[in-house]
Design a protein around this motif. Sequence first.
Motif, PDB file in Angstrom:
ATOM      1  N   ASP A 122     -14.372  21.636 -26.371  1.00 18.72           N
ATOM      2  CA  ASP A 122     -13.485  20.120 -26.854  1.00 18.72           C
ATOM      3  C   ASP A 122     -13.468  20.021 -28.309  1.00 18.72           C
ATOM      4  OD1 ASP A 122     -13.008  20.147 -23.822  1.00 18.72           O
ATOM      5  OD2 ASP A 122     -14.903  18.674 -23.691  1.00 18.72           O
ATOM      6  N   GLY A 161     -21.798  15.980 -28.112  1.00 16.40           N
ATOM      7  CA  GLY A 161     -20.783  14.927 -27.931  1.00 16.40           C
ATOM      8  C   GLY A 161     -21.102  13.825 -28.965  1.00 16.40           C
ATOM      9  N   HIS A 191     -20.144  20.063 -25.182  1.00 12.91           N
ATOM     10  CA  HIS A 191     -18.811  19.775 -25.836  1.00 12.91           C
ATOM     11  C   HIS A 191     -18.301  20.793 -26.955  1.00 12.91           C
ATOM     12  CE1 HIS A 191     -20.672  16.200 -24.275  1.00 12.91           C
ATOM     13  NE2 HIS A 191     -19.495  15.864 -24.042  1.00 12.91           N
TER      14      HIS A 191
END
Length: 281
Positions: free
Chosen positions: A56, A37, A53
């Motif tokens: 994403d 992140g 993450h």
Amino acid sequence: MVEHRPLGNALTHLILILGVALVLFPVYVAIVASTQGPGEFLRGTLPLLPGGHALDNYRLMWESGLSRSSAPPAGQMLWNSLIMALAITIGKLTISLLSAFAIVYFRFPFRLFFFWLIFITLMLPVEVRIIPTFRVVADLGMLNSFAGLSIPLIASATATFLFRQFFMTVPEEMLEAARVDGAGPFKFFKDILLPLSITNIAALFVIMFIYGWNQYLWPLLITTDPDYYTIVMGIQSMTADEGNTPWHLVMAAVVMAALPPVLVILCMQRLFVKGLTETEK
């Protein structure tokens, strides 16, 4: 007689393992960084374990890209790079095969002169002739186009030389047998020379694909429209703001940029190695 030395074998394997680890560690760090992140990089240290993450980060870069940079989404830039690399690779192979075939099997005035003229261009890489090449491309209206990205780079003196050397090793009896069977030049080229050249073509395909994929200076010079940005150009534009660079997203783009060349090498590994090492046809 081959001697088996356990200590020597262990030392050899240890050196090989260390070498592989040294090469793969930066790749591992890039993959790990692409799964983190944004807050992880504010601590000043880079984690060595994957984060949560990844989906994403990759989805954001593939679909949207970085809004703060001028680069389009990574998916579009990867597509542009793929078109450019394939056009350069196929163009180089086609022109080199036909040039070598003409030089070896056709008798015309100044045949060797034209071959050495092609070979001398090895001393003139695109960086040396970049200004006149840019002028020609601009005058032909090929700026901001796939034709402008690929056509000036498709000539290859190296591939022409390698194919010429291989064609010279093909026995003359094959050519005579083809003539007796009524085969013309094109049929001899298509049915005999091309199948014999598969390993050479595969080896050069891998090398030329990576060459086209990694191009940076030429696309940067002739491309001002973001719709034609390549992935290498896009990564550079993402890191322009060094003090506020989202490195987790940049590393996701870097990993995606490295995948196509790796896949090409893995798919053509056997033919690639055979084309580089095979000496007898």
